[in-house]
Design an enzyme around this catalytic site. Structure first.
Site, PDB file in Angstrom:
ATOM      1  N   ASN A  59      -7.943   8.107   8.844  1.00 50.97           N
ATOM      2  CA  ASN A  59      -7.451   7.994   7.474  1.00 50.97           C
ATOM      3  C   ASN A  59      -6.997   6.558   7.220  1.00 50.97           C
ATOM      4  O   ASN A  59      -6.046   6.082   7.854  1.00 50.97           O
ATOM      5  CB  ASN A  59      -6.288   8.966   7.244  1.00 50.97           C
ATOM      6  CG  ASN A  59      -6.709  10.407   7.414  1.00 50.97           C
ATOM      7  OD1 ASN A  59      -7.800  10.792   6.989  1.00 50.97           O
ATOM      8  ND2 ASN A  59      -5.863  11.213   8.042  1.00 50.97           N
ATOM      9  N   LEU A  60      -7.657   5.885   6.327  1.00 50.61           N
ATOM     10  CA  LEU A  60      -7.454   4.461   6.098  1.00 50.61           C
ATOM     11  C   LEU A  60      -5.987   4.133   5.832  1.00 50.61           C
ATOM     12  O   LEU A  60      -5.376   4.667   4.901  1.00 50.61           O
ATOM     13  CB  LEU A  60      -8.320   4.001   4.916  1.00 50.61           C
ATOM     14  CG  LEU A  60      -8.231   2.516   4.552  1.00 50.61           C
ATOM     15  CD1 LEU A  60      -8.762   1.655   5.698  1.00 50.61           C
ATOM     16  CD2 LEU A  60      -9.001   2.240   3.262  1.00 50.61           C
ATOM     17  N   ASP A  61      -5.425   3.239   6.659  1.00 48.71           N
ATOM     18  CA  ASP A  61      -4.059   2.720   6.499  1.00 48.71           C
ATOM     19  C   ASP A  61      -2.992   3.816   6.498  1.00 48.71           C
ATOM     20  O   ASP A  61      -1.920   3.637   5.927  1.00 48.71           O
ATOM     21  CB  ASP A  61      -3.944   1.887   5.216  1.00 48.71           C
ATOM     22  CG  ASP A  61      -4.770   0.611   5.284  1.00 48.71           C
ATOM     23  OD1 ASP A  61      -4.953   0.079   6.388  1.00 48.71           O
ATOM     24  OD2 ASP A  61      -5.236   0.148   4.230  1.00 48.71           O
ATOM     25  N   GLU A  62      -3.275   4.937   7.138  1.00 47.45           N
ATOM     26  CA  GLU A  62      -2.306   6.035   7.182  1.00 47.45           C
ATOM     27  C   GLU A  62      -1.910   6.414   8.602  1.00 47.45           C
ATOM     28  O   GLU A  62      -1.320   7.454   8.835  1.00 47.45           O
ATOM     29  CB  GLU A  62      -2.863   7.263   6.448  1.00 47.45           C
ATOM     30  CG  GLU A  62      -3.050   7.051   4.955  1.00 47.45           C
ATOM     31  CD  GLU A  62      -3.533   8.310   4.251  1.00 47.45           C
ATOM     32  OE1 GLU A  62      -3.509   9.391   4.874  1.00 47.45           O
ATOM     33  OE2 GLU A  62      -3.941   8.214   3.079  1.00 47.45           O
ATOM     34  N   LEU A 108       0.834  -1.199   0.000  1.00 40.18           N
ATOM     35  CA  LEU A 108       0.000   0.000   0.000  1.00 40.18           C
ATOM     36  C   LEU A 108       0.869   1.249   0.000  1.00 40.18           C
ATOM     37  O   LEU A 108       1.888   1.296   0.677  1.00 40.18           O
ATOM     38  CB  LEU A 108      -0.919   0.004   1.228  1.00 40.18           C
ATOM     39  CG  LEU A 108      -2.041  -1.035   1.233  1.00 40.18           C
ATOM     40  CD1 LEU A 108      -2.780  -0.989   2.566  1.00 40.18           C
ATOM     41  CD2 LEU A 108      -3.027  -0.772   0.114  1.00 40.18           C
TER      42      LEU A 108
END
Length: 277
Positions: A219-222, A189
């Site tokens: 914040n998705l995957d952040e 990712l």
């Protein structure tokens, strides 16, 4: 019992001396000490493991009195925390955590496993841990998350571990459990977003695969990164082989992330982590 002192404050001369002097003067014995100064903003971070000393609230009061204004000071007891694990269908991370907790490699009590499929029920039952199957079928996301949250809250865990929990969480759910959730994903990712990342990686001819463990944020995957690792691969490794390598790494990376959290070795600054050895 060992305790861990965590400090974050503006940098200034003599901070280490001030902190260690207070511990000495209150009969505290330092076991280990690490510090770091963030070079851009000149923020001082310190982790001190110690025994003895006064009551934690009294120690914090003493420390606040000598540290710069706006200092963050916290004292953690080194004790066994509680965790709830969220899972879906994949067993590798969940099984690894169950084994490590059973044999003391991760010093935590796994209170329960919650999953949106029942495939992993027998695995969890083998460890005599409660398993809650909460299907998402025919439910709005908010309805499903409310059910999951109710079960989580009933255990009052210190940590919520997403062991390949394949659901996108709403900002409301994340906010409710902010600072307590840890996720694991492949480190492609954001290069290969969506389904079949290893198929896409194979087609692109990647030369490494990896894994990333991080805090969950809105914040998705952040979220702030805890642990990352990679291994080298080559053109001869088909997608299923790449996925196998990825699963091996995910287990290890997630376990390392949980271990440093259990040992209070992590501090968060903005969207970064400071990890003390």
């Amino acid at each position: 019992m060992n305790r861990v002192l965590l400090i974050q404050c503006p940098d200034a001369m003599g901070l280490i001396h001030k902190v260690t002097s207070i511990l000495l003067n209150t009969s505290g014995n330092i076991i280990s000490n690490h510090e770091f100064v963030e070079p851009r903003d000149r923020i001082f971070f310190m982790r001190t493991e110690f025994t003895g000393g006064e009551d934690s609230d009294i120690l914090i009061s003493h420390l606040i009195s000598v540290l710069p204004e706006g200092s963050f000071v916290k004292i953690k007891n080194v004790e066994k925390p509680k965790a709830v694990i969220l899972a879906t269908k994949e067993a590798h991370c969940l099984g690894d955590l169950l084994l490590r907790a059973r044999f003391g490699e991760l010093d935590m009590d796994i209170s329960a496993v919650i999953a949106n499929h029942d495939i992993l029920k027998d695995l969890v039952s083998d460890f005599h841990i409660p398993f809650h199957f909460i299907s998402h079928e025919n439910l709005e996301r908010s309805e499903h998350e409310k059910l999951v949250s109710n079960h989580i809250d009933s255990y009052n865990p210190d940590w919520i571990i997403l062991a390949k929990y394949m659901r996108i969480l709403s900002p409301e759910f994340v906010s409710t459990h902010k600072g307590k959730m840890v996720n694991i994903h492949h480190s492609f990712l954001p290069a290969f977003i969506g389904a079949k990342p290893y198929e896409k990686a194979y087609a692109r001819g990647v030369k490494i695969v990896g894994a990333t463990a991080h805090f969950v944020t809105e914040n998705l995957d952040e979220g702030p990164i805890l642990v990352q690792d990679v291994i080298h691969v080559d053109h001869a490794d088909p997608p299923d082989r790449l996925a196998l390598f990825g699963k091996d790494l995910e287990k290890v990376v997630l376990a390392k992330a949980i271990r440093i959290l259990l040992e209070h070795r992590v501090m968060v600054y903005q969207n970064r982590t400071i990890i003390f050895d």
